[in-house]
Design a protein around this motif. Structure first.
Motif, mmCIF file in Angstrom:
data_model
loop_
_atom_site.group_PDB
_atom_site.id
_atom_site.type_symbol
_atom_site.label_atom_id
_atom_site.label_comp_id
_atom_site.label_asym_id
_atom_site.label_seq_id
_atom_site.Cartn_x
_atom_site.Cartn_y
_atom_site.Cartn_z
ATOM 1 N N ALA A 10 0.824 -1.214 0.000
ATOM 2 C CA ALA A 10 0.000 0.000 0.000
ATOM 3 C C ALA A 10 0.856 1.261 0.000
ATOM 4 C CB ALA A 10 -0.927 -0.008 1.205
ATOM 5 N N SER A 11 2.064 1.176 0.554
ATOM 6 C CA SER A 11 2.937 2.347 0.617
ATOM 7 C C SER A 11 3.396 2.804 -0.755
ATOM 8 C CB SER A 11 4.156 2.054 1.498
ATOM 9 O OG SER A 11 5.055 1.151 0.843
ATOM 10 N N ALA A 12 3.243 1.939 -1.760
ATOM 11 C CA ALA A 12 3.634 2.292 -3.127
ATOM 12 C C ALA A 12 2.510 3.000 -3.879
ATOM 13 C CB ALA A 12 4.056 1.038 -3.890
ATOM 14 N N THR A 13 1.401 3.290 -3.195
ATOM 15 C CA THR A 13 0.251 3.948 -3.829
ATOM 16 C C THR A 13 -0.104 5.227 -3.083
ATOM 17 O OG1 THR A 13 -1.576 3.056 -2.513
ATOM 18 C CG2 THR A 13 -0.641 1.615 -4.195
ATOM 19 N N GLU A 14 -1.007 5.993 -3.676
ATOM 20 C CA GLU A 14 -1.573 7.173 -3.018
ATOM 21 C C GLU A 14 -2.958 6.855 -2.454
ATOM 22 O OE1 GLU A 14 0.058 9.989 -2.551
ATOM 23 O OE2 GLU A 14 1.816 9.190 -3.598
ATOM 24 N N ARG A 15 -3.318 5.582 -2.410
ATOM 25 C CA ARG A 15 -4.634 5.162 -1.915
ATOM 26 C C ARG A 15 -4.507 3.999 -0.929
ATOM 27 N NH1 ARG A 15 -7.437 3.565 -7.438
ATOM 28 N NH2 ARG A 15 -6.027 5.149 -8.248
ATOM 29 N N PRO A 16 -3.694 4.102 0.104
ATOM 30 C CA PRO A 16 -3.472 2.958 1.000
ATOM 31 C C PRO A 16 -4.743 2.451 1.661
ATOM 32 C CG PRO A 16 -2.636 4.985 1.972
ATOM 33 C CD PRO A 16 -2.941 5.293 0.538
ATOM 34 N N GLU A 17 -5.740 3.325 1.827
ATOM 35 C CA GLU A 17 -7.001 2.882 2.437
ATOM 36 C C GLU A 17 -7.784 1.968 1.516
ATOM 37 O OE1 GLU A 17 -7.968 6.311 -0.152
ATOM 38 O OE2 GLU A 17 -6.343 5.839 1.252
ATOM 39 N N LEU A 18 -7.430 1.934 0.234
ATOM 40 C CA LEU A 18 -8.120 1.103 -0.750
ATOM 41 C C LEU A 18 -7.307 -0.134 -1.136
ATOM 42 C CD1 LEU A 18 -9.577 3.865 -3.117
ATOM 43 C CD2 LEU A 18 -10.866 2.351 -1.609
ATOM 44 N N VAL A 19 -6.271 -0.440 -0.371
ATOM 45 C CA VAL A 19 -5.405 -1.586 -0.677
ATOM 46 C C VAL A 19 -5.566 -2.640 0.422
ATOM 47 C CG1 VAL A 19 -3.044 -2.362 -1.080
ATOM 48 C CG2 VAL A 19 -3.760 -0.086 -1.865
ATOM 49 N N LEU A 20 -5.739 -3.884 -0.006
ATOM 50 C CA LEU A 20 -5.809 -5.007 0.924
ATOM 51 C C LEU A 20 -5.221 -6.237 0.254
ATOM 52 C CD1 LEU A 20 -9.456 -6.450 1.221
ATOM 53 C CD2 LEU A 20 -8.579 -5.236 -0.775
ATOM 54 N N GLY A 21 -5.125 -7.312 0.977
ATOM 55 C CA GLY A 21 -4.652 -8.566 0.403
ATOM 56 C C GLY A 21 -5.799 -9.544 0.249
ATOM 57 N N ILE A 22 -5.818 -10.258 -0.864
ATOM 58 C CA ILE A 22 -6.713 -11.399 -1.042
ATOM 59 C C ILE A 22 -5.833 -12.558 -1.486
ATOM 60 C CG2 ILE A 22 -8.684 -12.401 -2.235
ATOM 61 C CD1 ILE A 22 -9.855 -9.682 -2.631
ATOM 62 N N HIS A 23 -5.599 -13.495 -0.588
ATOM 63 C CA HIS A 23 -4.723 -14.620 -0.880
ATOM 64 C C HIS A 23 -5.576 -15.796 -1.344
ATOM 65 C CE1 HIS A 23 -1.689 -17.813 0.653
ATOM 66 N NE2 HIS A 23 -1.575 -17.624 -0.644
ATOM 67 N N PHE A 24 -5.723 -15.910 -2.664
ATOM 68 C CA PHE A 24 -6.457 -17.027 -3.249
ATOM 69 C C PHE A 24 -5.615 -18.289 -3.152
ATOM 70 C CE2 PHE A 24 -8.237 -13.317 -5.360
ATOM 71 C CZ PHE A 24 -9.595 -13.598 -5.420
ATOM 72 N N MET A 25 -6.305 -19.421 -3.086
ATOM 73 C CA MET A 25 -5.634 -20.711 -3.063
ATOM 74 C C MET A 25 -5.747 -21.372 -4.445
ATOM 75 S SD MET A 25 -4.684 -20.583 0.070
ATOM 76 C CE MET A 25 -5.121 -19.445 1.399
ATOM 77 N N ASN A 26 -4.827 -22.252 -4.736
ATOM 78 C CA ASN A 26 -4.740 -22.886 -6.048
ATOM 79 C C ASN A 26 -5.263 -24.329 -5.981
ATOM 80 O OD1 ASN A 26 -3.957 -23.239 -8.738
ATOM 81 N ND2 ASN A 26 -1.905 -23.880 -8.188
ATOM 82 N N PRO A 27 -6.115 -24.736 -6.941
ATOM 83 C CA PRO A 27 -6.676 -23.992 -8.070
ATOM 84 C C PRO A 27 -7.829 -23.087 -7.642
ATOM 85 C CG PRO A 27 -7.430 -26.267 -8.133
ATOM 86 C CD PRO A 27 -6.465 -26.184 -6.989
ATOM 87 N N VAL A 28 -7.808 -21.864 -8.116
ATOM 88 C CA VAL A 28 -8.730 -20.834 -7.626
ATOM 89 C C VAL A 28 -10.197 -21.233 -7.752
ATOM 90 C CG1 VAL A 28 -9.483 -18.444 -7.916
ATOM 91 C CG2 VAL A 28 -7.044 -19.007 -8.052
ATOM 92 N N PRO A 29 -10.667 -21.747 -8.907
ATOM 93 C CA PRO A 29 -12.103 -22.036 -9.010
ATOM 94 C C PRO A 29 -12.598 -23.109 -8.045
ATOM 95 C CG PRO A 29 -11.102 -21.905 -11.193
ATOM 96 C CD PRO A 29 -9.980 -21.962 -10.193
ATOM 97 N N MET A 30 -11.701 -23.934 -7.511
ATOM 98 C CA MET A 30 -12.116 -25.066 -6.674
ATOM 99 C C MET A 30 -11.901 -24.832 -5.186
ATOM 100 S SD MET A 30 -10.752 -28.199 -9.049
ATOM 101 C CE MET A 30 -11.430 -29.439 -7.950
#
Length: 281
Positions: free
Chosen positions: A125-145
């Motif tokens: 988030a520190s690399a943006t001007e919108r840190p309040e709009l940055v989060l993590g979504i850690h998807f697992m593989n394979p994503v659809p399942m």
């Protein structure tokens, strides 16, 4: 949310694009490699035809899904998307280049979700001007399942951003488990240690890979052993993740196994290269 931007057309990025397109969202998939985009399009169309064989999704949702995915080599294609999921390799130098560019291209209200295995969300988030709009979504593989994902709140992440992400995930049949920001979060802070130690077992000739995995499957009921899991994720990604943990915590327990480093240097990256701890050729 009707238009999603996905950065990175590797295994994870392609899976994210598949999952959202299957549930009616329009997706713009961006990768600087035309070859990666060709492979991604082939995989999306294959999933549309044969996804039912994997027990994933519904045939009705897959109808026409390939037409809901557009492909581009420039980030400028994301200028009008409602939400961005970034999936590039676990390399902070590369991510640090991408986020300021996204910041200047996307609408000021567009949230950014980092699909990262270990890099702290607050740093991203520190690399943006919108840190309040940055989060993590850690998807697992394979994503659809995989129906559960980690959602990571950074230091500045607004509750409204978290709510938006959880609602979006719900629309594609996923449950988000909210955790606070720390290198590796929950899943990979534990998993990367497990895999790294399993590699040490092979290096130290305690047991071959097949027997290490067999013990975890038979004794603990794991669907896959740690080394087969490493091959699925990619040994290069495993090494990058464990190096992030080692650098972040300065703790020797996260030291990468020399055998893991040697295999990555030799190009043995697992399923995506055709060989890792197992042969997929």
């Amino acid at each position: 949310m009707t238009r999603l931007g996905v950065v990175g057309a590797g295994v994870m990025g392609t899976g994210v694009a598949q999952n959202f397109a299957e549930h009616g969202h329009h997706v713009v998939l961006v990768d600087r490699s035309k070859e990666a985009l060709v492979r991604a399009e082939e995989e999306v169309r294959r999933y549309e035809r044969f996804g039912h064989l994997l027990g994933a999704g519904s045939a009705g949702g897959r109808d026409g899904m390939a037409e809901r995915v557009a492909y581009a080599t420039e980030l400028e294609a994301l200028s009008d998307v409602d939400f961005v999921v970034e999936n590039i390799t676990e390399d902070w130098d590369l991510k640090r280049e991408v986020y300021p560019r996204l910041d200047g291209i996307c609408r000021e209200t567009t949230p950014f979700a980092a699909n990262t295995s270990a890099i702290p969300i607050t740093r991203i988030a520190s690399a943006t001007e919108r840190p309040e709009l940055v989060l993590g979504i850690h998807f697992m593989n394979p994503v659809p399942m995989k129906h559960t994902v980690e959602v990571i709140r950074g230091w500045h992440t607004a509750q409204s951003t978290v709510d938006t992400a959880l609602a979006l995930l719900g629309e594609v049949g996923k449950e988000g488990v909210l955790v606070d920001d720390a290198p590796g979060f929950v899943s990979n802070r534990v998993l990367m240690l497990t895999i790294n130690e399993a590699v040490f077992l092979v290096q130290d000739r305690v047991a071959p890979a097949e027997d290490v995995d067999r013990i975890f499957r038979s004794c603990f009921g794991h669907p896959m052993g740690p080394l087969a899991t490493a091959d699925l994720i990619g040994l290069d990604t495993i090494l990058q993740s464990i190096e992030v943990l080692h650098d972040s915590f300065n703790d020797s327990k996260y030291r990468p196994c020399p055998l893991l480093k040697q295999m990555v240097a030799a190009g043995l990256h697992g399923r995506k290269s055709g060989k890792g701890f197992y042969d997929y050729s």
